[in-house]
Scaffold this motif. Structure first.
Motif, PDB file in Angstrom:
ATOM      1  N   ALA A   1       0.857  -1.181   0.000  1.00 18.43           N
ATOM      2  CA  ALA A   1       0.000   0.000   0.000  1.00 18.43           C
ATOM      3  C   ALA A   1       0.894   1.232   0.000  1.00 18.43           C
ATOM      4  N   ILE A   2       0.469   2.251  -0.736  1.00 20.40           N
ATOM      5  CA  ILE A   2       1.222   3.507  -0.774  1.00 20.40           C
ATOM      6  C   ILE A   2       0.284   4.625  -0.341  1.00 20.40           C
TER       7      ILE A   2
ATOM      8  N   GLN B   1      -3.475   5.409 -12.412  1.00 19.82           N
ATOM      9  CA  GLN B   1      -3.760   4.222 -13.213  1.00 19.82           C
ATOM     10  C   GLN B   1      -2.557   3.284 -13.253  1.00 19.82           C
ATOM     11  N   TRP B   2      -1.336   3.875 -13.274  1.00 22.05           N
ATOM     12  CA  TRP B   2      -0.133   3.036 -13.239  1.00 22.05           C
ATOM     13  C   TRP B   2      -0.091   2.223 -11.947  1.00 22.05           C
ATOM     14  N   LEU B   3      -0.437   2.840 -10.822  1.00 18.70           N
ATOM     15  CA  LEU B   3      -0.470   2.099  -9.558  1.00 18.70           C
ATOM     16  C   LEU B   3      -1.459   0.941  -9.639  1.00 18.70           C
ATOM     17  N   VAL B   4      -2.638   1.218 -10.178  1.00 20.68           N
ATOM     18  CA  VAL B   4      -3.663   0.177 -10.302  1.00 20.68           C
ATOM     19  C   VAL B   4      -3.148  -0.966 -11.170  1.00 20.68           C
ATOM     20  N   ASP B   5      -2.567  -0.614 -12.323  1.00 23.74           N
ATOM     21  CA  ASP B   5      -2.080  -1.630 -13.249  1.00 23.74           C
ATOM     22  C   ASP B   5      -0.937  -2.452 -12.656  1.00 23.74           C
ATOM     23  N   THR B   6      -0.165  -1.824 -11.764  1.00 23.71           N
ATOM     24  CA  THR B   6       0.991  -2.492 -11.163  1.00 23.71           C
ATOM     25  C   THR B   6       0.605  -3.346  -9.967  1.00 23.71           C
TER      26      THR B   6
END
Length: 486
Positions: A35-36, A104-109
């Motif tokens: 989590a970030i 979106q990058w966080l979601v995809d990662t």
């Protein structure tokens, strides 16, 4: 009362700037959950208020000046910048301060984003006041990482805290270019933004207690000073600022130590930065600041924070990387630390890393202490890596240096009346390059070759066989080695 949600992750990262993103990416790649926590924009200071927007403001002026310096091209270009398309160019690179792409990058990662303010309440425990009004209690199985960046250092100047000055955030997100602009400070952010605003039409003054760019060789700093003066920047160096005032007509007045009074429509304070560690609850795990001093964290080469309280099983749980770790305030260096930290967390979680291996520590020391690359994106640029001759001698190294003006076919073709300077610092016992500095238009792209030479400990007599292409500015490498005696 807000609803409390208790959630558990392998790793919790505090701060979703480029450093926090890189830590989280590495731990997720390693098979851990993460989590970030971020209270502002995902992507952090560099993406929205520092590196990226400042370079977007600088680049059009540099491109225009380069064209104006080349016969033939100079007849085809305008003489001044129009601020409107430059600001539009800056807005493109900051995505107009929207972080949807980064989210979106966080979601995809596979990284969980929690928007809110984090506070460490105990070993492996983080409380978050969510921006959605909820309160989150987070528990980390393996690690909590502080990647909270840095915050401006504001000097104690009479009247300063009572006026609406800018920090770099205000300058890089500017909507209208002020007619008159004063910059306090002589470091990298100061000279870059001073030149950007001067080329966008401001009448700019810099006030600094010492010389410009004191961390770089004076010969290189002098070229930057000459470039600023050529753009009409008024330099007040070696002088204190004693008072700052702001009148009802929105004008600033700055009084210098010699009694000189400067007036402007906007004031930028860019006098340094410090780790952003306030209100993170670090005192709850035994990390307190010395009386009268800001808190500083001490980390090893894997990012592990020294002195953090144990949860009864292991003290190996609190990490810091990037500006928050307080070693070098450079994005690329912070991202390097983030990758190393993420890999170490994964290795310790899998039981394949105990402590800090000597080999890893030695390599990290090379990158963290001996080969830190840095670029000042003014026109002319300054690109430097490794220690100066003075710094090398202070460390007890048997060192020498070789310097010369950059005057090769590549520089002559680059622009008319090209002015540049180069230096190599040599370890005389090992006969390898210790440090390098290049100053001049277009020299930033020379820097990675120097970094590789230092990290790879390439012997000088081997380096002599690395033939620079003709006609490029890289020919200066050959000239430096020839002057050294090879």
């Amino acid at each position: 009362m807000a609803e409390e949600n208790i959630r558990e992750f392998d790793v919790i990262v505090i701060g979703a700037g480029t450093v926090g993103e890189n830590v989280a990416d590495r731990v997720v790649r390693g098979g851990l959950t993460c989590a970030i926590v971020e209270a502002e924009l995902v992507g952090g200071e560099c993406s929205y208020w520092a590196c990226i927007p400042s370079k977007a403001l600088l680049r059009p002026g540099t491109a225009l000046h380069t064209a104006q310096s080349v016969p033939g091209a100079s007849d085809a270009v305008t003489k001044v910048l129009d601020p409107a398309p430059v600001l539009k160019y800056r807005d493109y690179f900051t995505n107009k301060w929207q972080d949807d792409g980064a989210v979106q990058w966080l979601v995809d990662t596979g990284i969980e984003l929690i928007r809110g303010r984090a506070r460490i309440t105990g070993p492996r425990e983080v409380q978050v006041d969510g921006k959605d009004g909820a309160s989150y209690s987070l528990k980390a199985h393996h690690a909590v990482v502080v990647a909270s960046g840095s915050t401006p250092l504001i000097p104690k100047i009479d009247g300063l805290r009572n006026v609406p000055y800018w920090t770099t955030r205000g300058a890089t997100s500017v909507r209208h270019i002020p007619k008159r602009f004063i910059v306090l400070g002589g470091g990298v952010a100061s000279v870059e933004l001073a030149q950007a605003f001067a080329r966008l039409g401001s009448s700019v003054s810099i006030v600094a207690r010492g010389r410009l760019l004191s961390a770089f060789p004076e010969e290189a700093a002098d070229l930057v000073a000459a470039g600023l003066r050529a753009d009409g920047v008024d330099l007040h160096l070696g002088t204190d600022t004693t008072r700052v005032e702001h009148d009802p007509d929105h004008a600033f007045s700055v009084t210098l130590g010699d009694g000189t009074v400067l007036n402007s429509d906007q004031l930028l304070v860019a006098t340094g930065r410090r780790p952003s560690l306030d209100n993170l609850g670090l005192e709850n795990v035994g990390l307190d600041a010395e009386e009268g001093k800001p808190l500083r964290l001490t980390t090893d080469s894997s990012g592990l924070v020294e002195g953090a309280a144990s949860d009864g099983t292991s003290g190996l749980w609190l990490y810091a990387a990037g500006d928050a770790a307080g070693s070098v305030f450079l994005t690329h260096q912070g991202k390097y630390e983030a990758r190393a930290t993420g890999d170490a967390i994964v290795a310790r979680a899998k039981g394949t890393l105990h402590g800090t291996p000597k080999a890893w520590s030695a390599l990290a020391k090379t990158a963290d202490e001996y080969a830190i690359p840095s670029v000042v994106f003014t026109d002319p640029e300054v690109a430097s890596v490794g220690p100066s001759l003075k710094q090398a001698l202070q460390k007890g190294i048997n060192a020498s240096s070789v310097e010369l003006p950059i005057n090769v076919s590549g520089s002559q073709l680059h622009s008319e009346n090209y002015q540049g300077w180069a230096q190599l610092v040599v370890d005389e016992d090992r006969k390898v390059v210790l440090g390098a500095t290049f100053a001049g238009p277009g020299v930033a792209e020379l820097l990675h070759g120097a970094t590789i030479a230092i990290v790879g400990e390439v012997p000088l007599d081997r380096l002599w066989h690395a033939v620079p292409s003709f006609p490029t500015i890289s020919e200066v490498w050959l000239r430096l080695l020839e002057k050294y005696g090879l």
